[in-house]
Motif scaffolding. Structure first.
Motif, PDB file in Angstrom:
ATOM      1  N   PHE A  44       0.813  -1.239   0.000  1.00  0.00           N
ATOM      2  CA  PHE A  44       0.000   0.000   0.000  1.00  0.00           C
ATOM      3  C   PHE A  44       0.838   1.277   0.000  1.00  0.00           C
ATOM      4  CE2 PHE A  44      -2.401  -2.859   3.170  1.00  0.00           C
ATOM      5  CZ  PHE A  44      -2.829  -3.704   2.160  1.00  0.00           C
ATOM      6  N   ASN A  45       1.897   1.328   0.855  1.00  0.00           N
ATOM      7  CA  ASN A  45       2.777   2.507   0.917  1.00  0.00           C
ATOM      8  C   ASN A  45       2.054   3.820   1.193  1.00  0.00           C
ATOM      9  OD1 ASN A  45       4.565   0.549   0.211  1.00  0.00           O
ATOM     10  ND2 ASN A  45       5.531   1.644  -1.468  1.00  0.00           N
ATOM     11  N   LEU A  46       0.991   3.769   2.000  1.00  0.00           N
ATOM     12  CA  LEU A  46       0.366   5.021   2.430  1.00  0.00           C
ATOM     13  C   LEU A  46       1.228   5.640   3.529  1.00  0.00           C
ATOM     14  CD1 LEU A  46      -3.366   3.874   2.583  1.00  0.00           C
ATOM     15  CD2 LEU A  46      -2.220   5.163   0.764  1.00  0.00           C
ATOM     16  N   ILE A  47       1.168   6.982   3.648  1.00  0.00           N
ATOM     17  CA  ILE A  47       1.973   7.667   4.660  1.00  0.00           C
ATOM     18  C   ILE A  47       1.180   7.684   5.972  1.00  0.00           C
ATOM     19  CG2 ILE A  47       3.285   9.771   5.157  1.00  0.00           C
ATOM     20  CD1 ILE A  47       4.129   9.208   2.423  1.00  0.00           C
ATOM     21  N   ALA A  48       1.719   7.014   7.002  1.00  0.00           N
ATOM     22  CA  ALA A  48       0.961   6.744   8.232  1.00  0.00           C
ATOM     23  C   ALA A  48       0.360   7.976   8.920  1.00  0.00           C
ATOM     24  CB  ALA A  48       1.833   5.953   9.212  1.00  0.00           C
ATOM     25  N   PRO A  49       1.115   9.086   9.086  1.00  0.00           N
ATOM     26  CA  PRO A  49       0.522  10.220   9.812  1.00  0.00           C
ATOM     27  C   PRO A  49      -0.431  11.069   8.969  1.00  0.00           C
ATOM     28  CG  PRO A  49       2.840  10.639   9.339  1.00  0.00           C
ATOM     29  CD  PRO A  49       2.532   9.288   8.800  1.00  0.00           C
ATOM     30  N   LEU A  50      -0.549  10.791   7.685  1.00  0.00           N
ATOM     31  CA  LEU A  50      -1.464  11.563   6.821  1.00  0.00           C
ATOM     32  C   LEU A  50      -2.795  10.831   6.690  1.00  0.00           C
ATOM     33  CD1 LEU A  50       0.844  12.716   3.861  1.00  0.00           C
ATOM     34  CD2 LEU A  50       0.432  13.837   6.075  1.00  0.00           C
ATOM     35  N   ASN A  51      -3.903  11.568   6.715  1.00  0.00           N
ATOM     36  CA  ASN A  51      -5.211  10.933   6.522  1.00  0.00           C
ATOM     37  C   ASN A  51      -5.446  10.621   5.042  1.00  0.00           C
ATOM     38  OD1 ASN A  51      -6.262  13.216   5.264  1.00  0.00           O
ATOM     39  ND2 ASN A  51      -7.086  14.083   7.151  1.00  0.00           N
ATOM     40  N   VAL A  52      -6.583  10.002   4.755  1.00  0.00           N
ATOM     41  CA  VAL A  52      -6.903   9.541   3.404  1.00  0.00           C
ATOM     42  C   VAL A  52      -6.820  10.687   2.389  1.00  0.00           C
ATOM     43  CG1 VAL A  52      -8.855   8.742   1.983  1.00  0.00           C
ATOM     44  CG2 VAL A  52      -8.285   7.546   4.115  1.00  0.00           C
ATOM     45  N   GLU A  53      -7.482  11.791   2.723  1.00  0.00           N
ATOM     46  CA  GLU A  53      -7.496  12.957   1.839  1.00  0.00           C
ATOM     47  C   GLU A  53      -6.081  13.461   1.549  1.00  0.00           C
ATOM     48  OE1 GLU A  53     -10.256  16.019   3.253  1.00  0.00           O
ATOM     49  OE2 GLU A  53      -8.571  17.414   3.113  1.00  0.00           O
ATOM     50  N   GLU A  54      -5.259  13.544   2.607  1.00  0.00           N
ATOM     51  CA  GLU A  54      -3.894  14.068   2.454  1.00  0.00           C
ATOM     52  C   GLU A  54      -3.013  13.104   1.658  1.00  0.00           C
ATOM     53  OE1 GLU A  54      -3.883  16.519   6.703  1.00  0.00           O
ATOM     54  OE2 GLU A  54      -3.338  14.399   6.656  1.00  0.00           O
ATOM     55  N   ASN A  55      -3.195  11.798   1.887  1.00  0.00           N
ATOM     56  CA  ASN A  55      -2.434  10.807   1.120  1.00  0.00           C
ATOM     57  C   ASN A  55      -2.719  10.907  -0.367  1.00  0.00           C
ATOM     58  OD1 ASN A  55      -0.614   8.538   2.212  1.00  0.00           O
ATOM     59  ND2 ASN A  55      -2.095   8.812   3.865  1.00  0.00           N
ATOM     60  N   VAL A  56      -4.012  11.015  -0.704  1.00  0.00           N
ATOM     61  CA  VAL A  56      -4.391  11.032  -2.120  1.00  0.00           C
ATOM     62  C   VAL A  56      -3.987  12.354  -2.781  1.00  0.00           C
ATOM     63  CG1 VAL A  56      -6.340  10.873  -3.726  1.00  0.00           C
ATOM     64  CG2 VAL A  56      -6.240   9.366  -1.737  1.00  0.00           C
ATOM     65  N   MET A  57      -3.971  13.426  -1.968  1.00  0.00           N
ATOM     66  CA  MET A  57      -3.611  14.733  -2.515  1.00  0.00           C
ATOM     67  C   MET A  57      -2.113  14.870  -2.803  1.00  0.00           C
ATOM     68  SD  MET A  57      -4.561  18.498  -1.001  1.00  0.00           S
ATOM     69  CE  MET A  57      -6.331  18.267  -1.004  1.00  0.00           C
ATOM     70  N   LEU A  58      -1.314  14.046  -2.117  1.00  0.00           N
ATOM     71  CA  LEU A  58       0.143  14.202  -2.148  1.00  0.00           C
ATOM     72  C   LEU A  58       0.762  14.355  -3.555  1.00  0.00           C
ATOM     73  CD1 LEU A  58       2.313  14.477   0.000  1.00  0.00           C
ATOM     74  CD2 LEU A  58       2.697  12.012  -0.172  1.00  0.00           C
ATOM     75  N   PRO A  59       0.420  13.475  -4.515  1.00  0.00           N
ATOM     76  CA  PRO A  59       1.032  13.631  -5.847  1.00  0.00           C
ATOM     77  C   PRO A  59       0.746  15.000  -6.474  1.00  0.00           C
ATOM     78  CG  PRO A  59      -0.132  11.541  -5.691  1.00  0.00           C
ATOM     79  CD  PRO A  59      -0.476  12.313  -4.456  1.00  0.00           C
ATOM     80  N   LEU A  60      -0.450  15.542  -6.205  1.00  0.00           N
ATOM     81  CA  LEU A  60      -0.815  16.844  -6.783  1.00  0.00           C
ATOM     82  C   LEU A  60      -0.064  17.966  -6.076  1.00  0.00           C
ATOM     83  CD1 LEU A  60      -4.672  16.289  -7.167  1.00  0.00           C
ATOM     84  CD2 LEU A  60      -2.879  15.954  -8.875  1.00  0.00           C
ATOM     85  N   THR A  61       0.077  17.839  -4.745  1.00  0.00           N
ATOM     86  CA  THR A  61       0.848  18.817  -3.976  1.00  0.00           C
ATOM     87  C   THR A  61       2.286  18.852  -4.499  1.00  0.00           C
ATOM     88  OG1 THR A  61      -0.483  18.144  -2.080  1.00  0.00           O
ATOM     89  CG2 THR A  61       1.414  19.561  -1.635  1.00  0.00           C
ATOM     90  N   LEU A  62       2.838  17.641  -4.769  1.00  0.00           N
ATOM     91  CA  LEU A  62       4.216  17.556  -5.267  1.00  0.00           C
ATOM     92  C   LEU A  62       4.350  18.185  -6.648  1.00  0.00           C
ATOM     93  CD1 LEU A  62       5.177  13.946  -4.073  1.00  0.00           C
ATOM     94  CD2 LEU A  62       5.940  16.131  -3.119  1.00  0.00           C
ATOM     95  N   GLN A  63       3.254  18.184  -7.406  1.00  0.00           N
ATOM     96  CA  GLN A  63       3.261  18.849  -8.723  1.00  0.00           C
ATOM     97  C   GLN A  63       3.100  20.358  -8.578  1.00  0.00           C
ATOM     98  OE1 GLN A  63       0.341  17.175 -11.415  1.00  0.00           O
ATOM     99  NE2 GLN A  63       1.257  15.146 -11.322  1.00  0.00           N
ATOM    100  N   GLY A  64       2.906  20.852  -7.358  1.00  0.00           N
ATOM    101  CA  GLY A  64       2.797  22.283  -7.125  1.00  0.00           C
ATOM    102  C   GLY A  64       1.370  22.808  -7.131  1.00  0.00           C
ATOM    103  N   MET A  65       0.385  21.894  -7.114  1.00  0.00           N
ATOM    104  CA  MET A  65      -1.007  22.326  -7.167  1.00  0.00           C
ATOM    105  C   MET A  65      -1.481  22.784  -5.785  1.00  0.00           C
ATOM    106  SD  MET A  65      -4.110  20.092  -8.811  1.00  0.00           S
ATOM    107  CE  MET A  65      -3.314  19.772 -10.363  1.00  0.00           C
ATOM    108  N   SER A  66      -2.314  23.815  -5.722  1.00  0.00           N
ATOM    109  CA  SER A  66      -2.849  24.275  -4.436  1.00  0.00           C
ATOM    110  C   SER A  66      -3.908  23.298  -3.941  1.00  0.00           C
ATOM    111  CB  SER A  66      -3.482  25.653  -4.595  1.00  0.00           C
ATOM    112  OG  SER A  66      -4.697  25.545  -5.312  1.00  0.00           O
ATOM    113  N   GLY A  67      -4.150  23.324  -2.618  1.00  0.00           N
ATOM    114  CA  GLY A  67      -5.149  22.455  -2.031  1.00  0.00           C
ATOM    115  C   GLY A  67      -6.521  22.680  -2.648  1.00  0.00           C
ATOM    116  N   LYS A  68      -6.832  23.919  -2.938  1.00  0.00           N
ATOM    117  CA  LYS A  68      -8.143  24.273  -3.488  1.00  0.00           C
ATOM    118  C   LYS A  68      -8.335  23.668  -4.893  1.00  0.00           C
ATOM    119  CE  LYS A  68     -11.040  28.290  -4.113  1.00  0.00           C
ATOM    120  NZ  LYS A  68     -11.045  29.708  -4.416  1.00  0.00           N
ATOM    121  N   GLN A  69      -7.263  23.737  -5.695  1.00  0.00           N
ATOM    122  CA  GLN A  69      -7.310  23.136  -7.046  1.00  0.00           C
ATOM    123  C   GLN A  69      -7.381  21.626  -6.966  1.00  0.00           C
ATOM    124  OE1 GLN A  69      -3.662  24.914  -8.694  1.00  0.00           O
ATOM    125  NE2 GLN A  69      -4.755  25.024 -10.655  1.00  0.00           N
TER     126      GLN A  69
END
Ligand SMILES: Nc1ncnc2c1ncn2[C@@H]1O[C@H](COP(=O)(O)OP(=O)(O)O)[C@@H](O)[C@H]1O
Ligand SMILES: [Mg+2]
Length: 238
Positions: free
Chosen positions: A94-119
Motif C-alpha cells: 500500500f505505501n500510504l503515509i501513516a501520519p497523513l489521513n486519506v485525503e492528504e495521502n491522495v492529494m500528495l502527488p498533486l501537492t508535489l506537482q505544485g497544485m494548491s489544495g483548493k485546485q
C-alpha cells in the motif's frame, strides 16, 4: 491506442564475475482499455518487466516506448517526468503515509506537482469516489482494513489521471473478499480507458484480465486465457 511498448527489451544484472539474467529480450505492448496480467512464480522476472515498463530501470538491451516517446536515451530526471505524466504505481504494501489521513495521502502527488489544495480537492474527491472511499476522507491509514487501504492507494495512483496503472502484487496482502473488490475496481478502470498492468503469482486473478502474459525463468510469453483457465480448473480438480 498504444500506451507502452517494449521491443526486445531485457535486463541483465552484473556483480563481479556473475551475471543474472532478470529478463530475457521481451516484446510487449499494452493499449488503453486493457488489463494485462503478468503472472509467474517468485524470481521469474515479473517485477523487472514491470520496472522496465514503469521507466524505473534502464534496459540492458532492446527499446522502450511510453505513449509514443522513445525513452532509452532519457536522463534520470526525464525518466521521472515520464513516470509523473504517464503512470500511477500500486504496491503490495500500500505505501500510504501513516501520519497523513486519506485525503492528504491522495492529494500528495498533486501537492508535489505544485497544485494548491483548493485546485487539488475536486480531483481528490473524484479519485476517491471512483474507488468508493469518499466516506473515509479524514481517517488515518491504520483505521482502515487492508482492502480499504489498497483502494486509497489506487485512488492516489489515479489522482493525476495517468493513462497507465502499474500494480505489483496489489492483492498479495489482502483477504479473499478484498481481492475481489480491488480486482473488480481495477477491471472497471481498464473499461473506462486506462491501461492496467497487474503483476501477480496468484492464478485466481486470471479471470479479471483481458490478456495474460506468463513469465518463467526470465522469459515472457503471451498465453491463451481460456487455456489457462481450463488448466487451472483441471489442477483444482486434482
Ligand atoms: N537489482 C537487482 N540486482 C541483482 N539481481 C536482481 C535485481 N533485481 C532482480 N534481480 C534478480 O532477477 C531475477 C528476477 O527478479 P524479479 O523481477 O524481482 O522477479 P519476480 O518479481 O518475478 O519475483 C531474480 O533472480 C532476482 O534475484
Ligand atoms: Mg516481484
Amino acid at each position: 491506442m498504444e500506451i507502452a511498448r517494449l521491443e526486445g527489451a531485457g535486463k541483465v544484472y552484473k556483480s563481479g564475475d556473475t551475471e543474472v539474467v532478470a529478463l530475457q529480450p521481451t516484446d510487449f505492448k499494452i493499449e488503453k482499455g486493457e488489463l494485462v496480467l503478468i503472472i509467474g512464480p517468485s524470481g521469474s522476472g515479473k517485477t523487472t518487466l514491470l520496472s522496465l515498463l514503469g521507466c524505473v530501470i534502464y534496459p540492458s538491451q532492446g527499446k522502450v516506448w511510453i505513449n509514443g516517446t522513445y525513452t532509452n536515451h532519457l536522463t534520470d530526471k526525464q525518466m521521472a517526468n515520464v513516470r509523473l505524466n504517464n503512470m500511477g504505481f500500486v504496491f503490495q504494501s500500500f505505501n500510504l503515509i501513516a501520519p497523513l489521513n486519506v485525503e492528504e495521502n491522495v492529494m500528495l502527488p498533486l501537492t508535489l506537482q505544485g497544485m494548491s489544495g483548493k485546485q487539488a480537492m475536486p480531483k481528490v474527491i473524484k479519485a476517491l469516489d471512483l474507488l468508493g472511499m469518499t466516506h473515509r476522507l479524514k481517517s488515518l491509514p491504520k483505521m482502515l482494513s487492508g482492502g480499504e487501504q489498497q483502494r486509497v492507494a489506487i485512488a492516489r495512483a489515479l489522482v493525476s489521471d495517468p493513462p497507465m496503472l502499474l500494480c505489483d502484487e496489489p492483492t498479495a496482502s489482502l483477504d479473499v473478499k478484498s481481492v475481489g473488490v480491488v480486482m473488480k475496481q481495477l477491471q472497471d478502470l481498464a473499461k473506462q480507458g486506462k491501461g492496467v498492468i497487474v503483476v501477480t503469482h496468484d492464478q485466481r486473478l486470471v479471470p479479471y484480465a483481458t490478456r495474460v502474459v506468463e513469465v518463467q525463468n526470465g522469459a515472457a510469453l503471451e498465453v491463451s486465457q481460456s487455456e489457462y483457465l481450463k488448466n487451472l480448473t483441471n489442477e483444482l480438480k486434482v
